[in-house]
Design an enzyme around this catalytic site. Structure first.
Site, PDB file in Angstrom:
ATOM      1  N   PRO A 227       0.789  -1.225   0.000  1.00  7.86           N
ATOM      2  CA  PRO A 227       0.000   0.000   0.000  1.00  7.86           C
ATOM      3  C   PRO A 227       0.824   1.279   0.000  1.00  7.86           C
ATOM      4  CG  PRO A 227      -0.090  -1.091   2.135  1.00  7.86           C
ATOM      5  CD  PRO A 227       0.547  -2.053   1.191  1.00  7.86           C
ATOM      6  N   ASN A 228       0.320   2.232  -0.764  1.00 10.37           N
ATOM      7  CA  ASN A 228       0.873   3.591  -0.859  1.00 10.37           C
ATOM      8  C   ASN A 228       2.172   3.680  -1.661  1.00 10.37           C
ATOM      9  OD1 ASN A 228      -1.187   4.910   0.785  1.00 10.37           O
ATOM     10  ND2 ASN A 228      -0.320   3.716   2.458  1.00 10.37           N
TER      11      ASN A 228
ATOM     12  N   ARG B 106       4.917  10.891  -2.297  1.00 10.38           N
ATOM     13  CA  ARG B 106       4.792  10.531  -0.893  1.00 10.38           C
ATOM     14  C   ARG B 106       6.102  10.766  -0.116  1.00 10.38           C
ATOM     15  NH1 ARG B 106       4.754   4.265   1.163  1.00 10.38           N
ATOM     16  NH2 ARG B 106       4.127   4.864   3.247  1.00 10.38           N
TER      17      ARG B 106
ATOM     18  N   TYR C 165      11.273   8.416   1.047  1.00 12.36           N
ATOM     19  CA  TYR C 165      11.165   7.516  -0.113  1.00 12.36           C
ATOM     20  C   TYR C 165      11.736   8.083  -1.407  1.00 12.36           C
ATOM     21  CZ  TYR C 165       7.973   5.494   3.301  1.00 12.36           C
ATOM     22  OH  TYR C 165       7.447   4.966   4.451  1.00 12.36           O
TER      23      TYR C 165
ATOM     24  N   ASN D  96       7.927  -5.738  -0.955  1.00 14.14           N
ATOM     25  CA  ASN D  96       7.888  -4.644   0.004  1.00 14.14           C
ATOM     26  C   ASN D  96       6.436  -4.561   0.487  1.00 14.14           C
ATOM     27  OD1 ASN D  96       7.804  -2.324   1.488  1.00 14.14           O
ATOM     28  ND2 ASN D  96       8.949  -1.077   0.016  1.00 14.14           N
TER      29      ASN D  96
ATOM     30  N   ALA E 157       3.133  -0.838   4.764  1.00 17.76           N
ATOM     31  CA  ALA E 157       2.558  -0.801   6.121  1.00 17.76           C
ATOM     32  C   ALA E 157       2.096  -2.175   6.596  1.00 17.76           C
ATOM     33  CB  ALA E 157       1.392   0.184   6.163  1.00 17.76           C
TER      34      ALA E 157
ATOM     35  N   GLU F   1      12.415  -9.708   1.742  1.00 17.77           N
ATOM     36  CA  GLU F   1      11.682  -8.511   2.193  1.00 17.77           C
ATOM     37  C   GLU F   1      12.552  -7.294   1.902  1.00 17.77           C
ATOM     38  OE1 GLU F   1      11.720  -8.357   6.448  1.00 17.77           O
ATOM     39  OE2 GLU F   1      10.248  -6.722   6.576  1.00 17.77           O
TER      40      GLU F   1
ATOM     41  N   HIS G 130      12.712  -2.853   1.986  1.00 16.90           N
ATOM     42  CA  HIS G 130      12.132  -1.558   2.367  1.00 16.90           C
ATOM     43  C   HIS G 130      13.044  -0.451   1.852  1.00 16.90           C
ATOM     44  CE1 HIS G 130       9.235  -3.471   4.993  1.00 16.90           C
ATOM     45  NE2 HIS G 130      10.224  -4.242   5.419  1.00 16.90           N
TER      46      HIS G 130
ATOM     47  N   ARG H  91      12.818   4.202  12.581  1.00 12.48           N
ATOM     48  CA  ARG H  91      11.735   5.195  12.541  1.00 12.48           C
ATOM     49  C   ARG H  91      10.805   5.004  13.753  1.00 12.48           C
ATOM     50  NH1 ARG H  91       9.385   4.936   6.627  1.00 12.48           N
ATOM     51  NH2 ARG H  91       8.093   6.613   7.499  1.00 12.48           N
TER      52      ARG H  91
HETATM   53  C1  DQA Z   1       8.273   0.948   3.807  1.00 18.09           C
HETATM   54  C2  DQA Z   1       8.388   1.193   5.316  1.00 18.09           C
HETATM   55  C3  DQA Z   1       7.045   0.989   5.997  1.00 18.09           C
HETATM   56  O1  DQA Z   1       7.170   1.233   7.393  1.00 18.09           O
HETATM   57  C4  DQA Z   1       6.013   1.952   5.440  1.00 18.09           C
HETATM   58  O2  DQA Z   1       4.754   1.706   6.021  1.00 18.09           O
HETATM   59  C5  DQA Z   1       5.954   1.917   3.963  1.00 18.09           C
HETATM   60  C6  DQA Z   1       7.178   1.788   3.187  1.00 18.09           C
HETATM   61  C7  DQA Z   1       9.585   1.260   3.073  1.00 18.09           C
HETATM   62  O3  DQA Z   1       9.711   0.851   1.922  1.00 18.09           O
HETATM   63  O4  DQA Z   1      10.475   1.915   3.630  1.00 18.09           O
HETATM   64  O5  DQA Z   1       4.889   2.112   3.380  1.00 18.09           O
HETATM   65  O6  DQA Z   1       7.991  -0.425   3.591  1.00 18.09           O
END
Ligand code: DQA
Length: 148
Positions: free
Chosen positions: A9-10, A17, A22, A73, A76, A97, A99, A106
């Site tokens: 998501p997002n 964003r 990011y 990835n 959230a 995984e 990120h 964080r």
């Molecule tokens: C994320 C880190 C997560 O905590 C966050 O909710 C994201 C992006 C990252 O790529 O750094 O949406 O996965």
């Protein structure tokens, strides 16, 4: 070798964003970079993004018998989803995984990753290049005959 690349998501909002976490590049930039790397590695990839947990579960399940590994990835859902963990365990495919930021440095709630226990590796805090590192790790692991 075929790899499923999943973004949660997002991540469709990359470029807009929270650039301090990011960066300013878009999801299309990221997927183009991964497609180029796939050609270089001599593999095929399928890239998907969804804002919906169930869609991501469906994608992981559909990878069974089709993909050799998963680069994900979960965004959230990393910090909330037992369903994604169970899906990765169910298909038993080697999974990395990734990120963009380093969630461990964080908010407190970002320190938990449910999916991590089913992954062969985690790459975090390295920006977009972290996806390349994750893909390379995965390909090497599979090429060496490694399972989950
Ligand atoms: C994320 C880190 C997560 O905590 C966050 O909710 C994201 C992006 C990252 O790529 O750094 O949406 O996965």
């Amino acid at each position: 070798m075929h790899i499923l690349v999943l973004n949660g998501p997002n991540l469709n909002m990359l470029g807009i964003r929270e650039p301090e976490h990011y960066g300013t590049q878009t999801l299309a930039d990221l997927e183009n970079m991964l497609h180029e790397e796939a050609v270089r590695l001599g593999i095929t990839i399928e890239c998907c993004q969804s804002n919906h947990e169930g869609d991501l579960v469906d994608k992981i399940q559909a990878a069974y018998g089709k993909a050799d590994g998963i680069l994900i990835n979960p965004a959230a859902y990393t910090h909330t989803s037992v369903a994604l963990l169970d899906a990765v365990k169910a298909v038993s495919l080697p999974t990395v995984e990734v990120h963009i930021s380093d969630p461990d440095s964080r908010d407190e709630f970002r320190k938990i990753s449910f999916i991590r226990q089913a992954c062969i590796a985690t790459v975090k805090g390295k920006g977009f290049p972290g996806y390349l590192e994750g893909l390379q790790l995965l390909v090497k692991h599979i090429a060496c005959g490694g399972g989950r």
